[in-house]
Motif scaffolding. Structure first.
Motif, PDB file in Angstrom:
ATOM      1  N   SER A 193       0.898  -1.068   0.038  1.00  0.00           N
ATOM      2  CA  SER A 193       0.030  -0.081  -0.038  1.00  0.00           C
ATOM      3  C   SER A 193       0.970   1.185   0.120  1.00  0.00           C
ATOM      4  CB  SER A 193      -0.799   0.103   1.245  1.00  0.00           C
ATOM      5  OG  SER A 193      -0.008   0.192   2.341  1.00  0.00           O
ATOM      6  N   THR A 194       0.381   2.229  -0.897  1.00  0.00           N
ATOM      7  CA  THR A 194       1.038   3.479  -0.756  1.00  0.00           C
ATOM      8  C   THR A 194       0.691   4.345   0.587  1.00  0.00           C
ATOM      9  OG1 THR A 194      -0.333   4.329  -1.979  1.00  0.00           O
ATOM     10  CG2 THR A 194       1.584   3.514  -3.055  1.00  0.00           C
ATOM     11  N   PRO A 195       1.570   4.913   1.148  1.00  0.00           N
ATOM     12  CA  PRO A 195       1.059   5.896   2.447  1.00  0.00           C
ATOM     13  C   PRO A 195       0.573   6.950   1.928  1.00  0.00           C
ATOM     14  CG  PRO A 195       3.571   5.871   2.032  1.00  0.00           C
ATOM     15  CD  PRO A 195       2.886   4.749   1.046  1.00  0.00           C
ATOM     16  N   ALA A 196      -0.223   7.693   2.618  1.00  0.00           N
ATOM     17  CA  ALA A 196      -1.175   8.686   2.372  1.00  0.00           C
ATOM     18  C   ALA A 196      -0.076   9.836   2.211  1.00  0.00           C
ATOM     19  CB  ALA A 196      -2.044   9.047   3.477  1.00  0.00           C
ATOM     20  N   PRO A 197      -0.270  10.966   1.332  1.00  0.00           N
ATOM     21  CA  PRO A 197       0.659  12.130   1.257  1.00  0.00           C
ATOM     22  C   PRO A 197       0.635  12.836   2.751  1.00  0.00           C
ATOM     23  CG  PRO A 197      -1.140  12.367   0.009  1.00  0.00           C
ATOM     24  CD  PRO A 197      -1.311  10.887   0.442  1.00  0.00           C
ATOM     25  N   SER A 198       1.711  13.372   2.983  1.00  0.00           N
ATOM     26  CA  SER A 198       1.888  14.004   4.447  1.00  0.00           C
ATOM     27  C   SER A 198       1.578  15.326   4.158  1.00  0.00           C
ATOM     28  CB  SER A 198       3.241  13.709   4.843  1.00  0.00           C
ATOM     29  OG  SER A 198       4.091  14.310   4.258  1.00  0.00           O
ATOM     30  N   PRO A 199       0.734  16.123   5.104  1.00  0.00           N
ATOM     31  CA  PRO A 199       0.640  17.376   4.921  1.00  0.00           C
ATOM     32  C   PRO A 199       1.936  18.409   4.899  1.00  0.00           C
ATOM     33  CG  PRO A 199       0.123  16.798   7.207  1.00  0.00           C
ATOM     34  CD  PRO A 199       0.304  15.650   6.580  1.00  0.00           C
ATOM     35  N   VAL A 200       1.861  19.354   4.035  1.00  0.00           N
ATOM     36  CA  VAL A 200       2.827  20.384   3.960  1.00  0.00           C
ATOM     37  C   VAL A 200       2.932  21.246   5.033  1.00  0.00           C
ATOM     38  CG1 VAL A 200       4.026  22.054   2.599  1.00  0.00           C
ATOM     39  CG2 VAL A 200       3.007  20.239   1.634  1.00  0.00           C
ATOM     40  N   VAL A 201       4.142  21.263   5.781  1.00  0.00           N
ATOM     41  CA  VAL A 201       4.460  22.171   7.128  1.00  0.00           C
ATOM     42  C   VAL A 201       5.546  22.997   6.634  1.00  0.00           C
ATOM     43  CG1 VAL A 201       5.061  22.073   9.291  1.00  0.00           C
ATOM     44  CG2 VAL A 201       3.992  20.250   8.379  1.00  0.00           C
ATOM     45  N   ASP A 202       5.014  24.295   7.041  1.00  0.00           N
ATOM     46  CA  ASP A 202       5.959  25.588   7.105  1.00  0.00           C
ATOM     47  C   ASP A 202       7.302  25.301   7.764  1.00  0.00           C
ATOM     48  OD1 ASP A 202       4.334  26.546   5.299  1.00  0.00           O
ATOM     49  OD2 ASP A 202       3.271  27.945   6.491  1.00  0.00           O
ATOM     50  N   VAL A 203       8.310  25.855   6.854  1.00  0.00           N
ATOM     51  CA  VAL A 203       9.790  25.628   7.851  1.00  0.00           C
ATOM     52  C   VAL A 203       9.938  26.931   8.589  1.00  0.00           C
ATOM     53  CG1 VAL A 203      12.036  25.162   7.668  1.00  0.00           C
ATOM     54  CG2 VAL A 203      10.371  23.985   6.215  1.00  0.00           C
ATOM     55  N   VAL A 204      10.122  26.713  10.132  1.00  0.00           N
ATOM     56  CA  VAL A 204      10.385  28.058  10.835  1.00  0.00           C
ATOM     57  C   VAL A 204      11.723  27.944  10.961  1.00  0.00           C
ATOM     58  CG1 VAL A 204       9.648  28.909  12.907  1.00  0.00           C
ATOM     59  CG2 VAL A 204       8.228  27.641  11.732  1.00  0.00           C
ATOM     60  N   VAL A 205      12.574  28.987  10.922  1.00  0.00           N
ATOM     61  CA  VAL A 205      13.636  29.261  11.146  1.00  0.00           C
ATOM     62  C   VAL A 205      14.001  29.572  12.716  1.00  0.00           C
ATOM     63  CG1 VAL A 205      15.632  30.480  10.835  1.00  0.00           C
ATOM     64  CG2 VAL A 205      14.202  29.998   8.847  1.00  0.00           C
ATOM     65  N   ALA A 206      14.558  28.711  13.508  1.00  0.00           N
ATOM     66  CA  ALA A 206      14.951  28.982  14.810  1.00  0.00           C
ATOM     67  C   ALA A 206      15.769  30.094  15.277  1.00  0.00           C
ATOM     68  CB  ALA A 206      15.542  27.851  15.361  1.00  0.00           C
ATOM     69  N   ASP A 207      15.764  30.784  16.271  1.00  0.00           N
ATOM     70  CA  ASP A 207      16.368  31.874  16.569  1.00  0.00           C
ATOM     71  C   ASP A 207      17.818  31.386  17.236  1.00  0.00           C
ATOM     72  OD1 ASP A 207      14.694  33.877  15.631  1.00  0.00           O
ATOM     73  OD2 ASP A 207      13.646  34.026  17.643  1.00  0.00           O
ATOM     74  N   VAL A 208      18.659  32.141  17.369  1.00  0.00           N
ATOM     75  CA  VAL A 208      20.086  31.729  18.119  1.00  0.00           C
ATOM     76  C   VAL A 208      19.705  31.471  19.347  1.00  0.00           C
ATOM     77  CG1 VAL A 208      22.399  32.435  18.352  1.00  0.00           C
ATOM     78  CG2 VAL A 208      21.275  32.944  16.202  1.00  0.00           C
ATOM     79  N   ALA A 209      20.062  30.333  20.047  1.00  0.00           N
ATOM     80  CA  ALA A 209      19.944  30.027  21.487  1.00  0.00           C
ATOM     81  C   ALA A 209      20.793  31.001  22.346  1.00  0.00           C
ATOM     82  CB  ALA A 209      20.377  28.726  21.873  1.00  0.00           C
ATOM     83  N   THR A 210      20.065  31.559  23.571  1.00  0.00           N
ATOM     84  CA  THR A 210      20.699  32.556  24.366  1.00  0.00           C
ATOM     85  C   THR A 210      21.761  31.501  25.377  1.00  0.00           C
ATOM     86  OG1 THR A 210      19.033  32.266  25.941  1.00  0.00           O
ATOM     87  CG2 THR A 210      18.935  33.985  24.262  1.00  0.00           C
ATOM     88  N   ALA A 211      22.658  32.112  26.204  1.00  0.00           N
ATOM     89  CA  ALA A 211      23.328  31.528  27.035  1.00  0.00           C
ATOM     90  C   ALA A 211      22.630  30.726  28.246  1.00  0.00           C
ATOM     91  CB  ALA A 211      24.728  32.253  27.364  1.00  0.00           C
ATOM     92  N   GLN A 212      21.575  31.300  28.308  1.00  0.00           N
ATOM     93  CA  GLN A 212      20.589  30.947  29.407  1.00  0.00           C
ATOM     94  C   GLN A 212      19.946  29.661  29.240  1.00  0.00           C
ATOM     95  OE1 GLN A 212      18.264  34.092  30.668  1.00  0.00           O
ATOM     96  NE2 GLN A 212      19.794  34.841  32.071  1.00  0.00           N
ATOM     97  N   ALA A 213      19.691  29.675  27.857  1.00  0.00           N
ATOM     98  CA  ALA A 213      18.857  28.279  27.510  1.00  0.00           C
ATOM     99  C   ALA A 213      19.697  27.113  27.250  1.00  0.00           C
ATOM    100  CB  ALA A 213      18.032  28.705  26.005  1.00  0.00           C
ATOM    101  N   VAL A 214      21.183  27.323  26.886  1.00  0.00           N
ATOM    102  CA  VAL A 214      22.148  26.444  26.671  1.00  0.00           C
ATOM    103  C   VAL A 214      22.635  25.621  27.893  1.00  0.00           C
ATOM    104  CG1 VAL A 214      24.338  25.981  25.663  1.00  0.00           C
ATOM    105  CG2 VAL A 214      22.695  27.271  24.562  1.00  0.00           C
ATOM    106  N   THR A 215      22.809  26.359  29.035  1.00  0.00           N
ATOM    107  CA  THR A 215      23.372  26.181  30.205  1.00  0.00           C
ATOM    108  C   THR A 215      22.351  24.802  30.884  1.00  0.00           C
ATOM    109  OG1 THR A 215      22.015  27.673  31.716  1.00  0.00           O
ATOM    110  CG2 THR A 215      24.152  28.217  30.991  1.00  0.00           C
TER     111      THR A 215
END
Length: 58
Positions: free
Chosen positions: A27-49
């Motif tokens: 069986s062929t799988p159903a086509p997946s819905p198209v999702v917009d690509v979101v560009v992630a912001d640069v992580a801050t130092a507090q988020a990386v610790t």
């Protein structure tokens, strides 16, 4: 006690499923819905610790 024919039942169901799958074909799988690509912001130092981890053991 013995298996009382359960091995034959399992073998029969295996072959029945294999024949059914071969008859239906792949069986062929159903086509997946198209999702917009979101560009992630640069992580801050507090988020990386790393967060402190507490381990309690007996």
């Amino acid at each position: 006690m013995g298996n009382r024919g359960r091995s034959w039942t399992g073998l029969f169901s295996f072959w029945a499923l294999a024949i059914l799958m071969a008859a239906l074909g792949p069986s062929t799988p159903a086509p997946s819905p198209v999702v917009d690509v979101v560009v992630a912001d640069v992580a801050t130092a507090q988020a990386v610790t790393p967060a402190p981890v507490f381990v309690a053991s007996r």
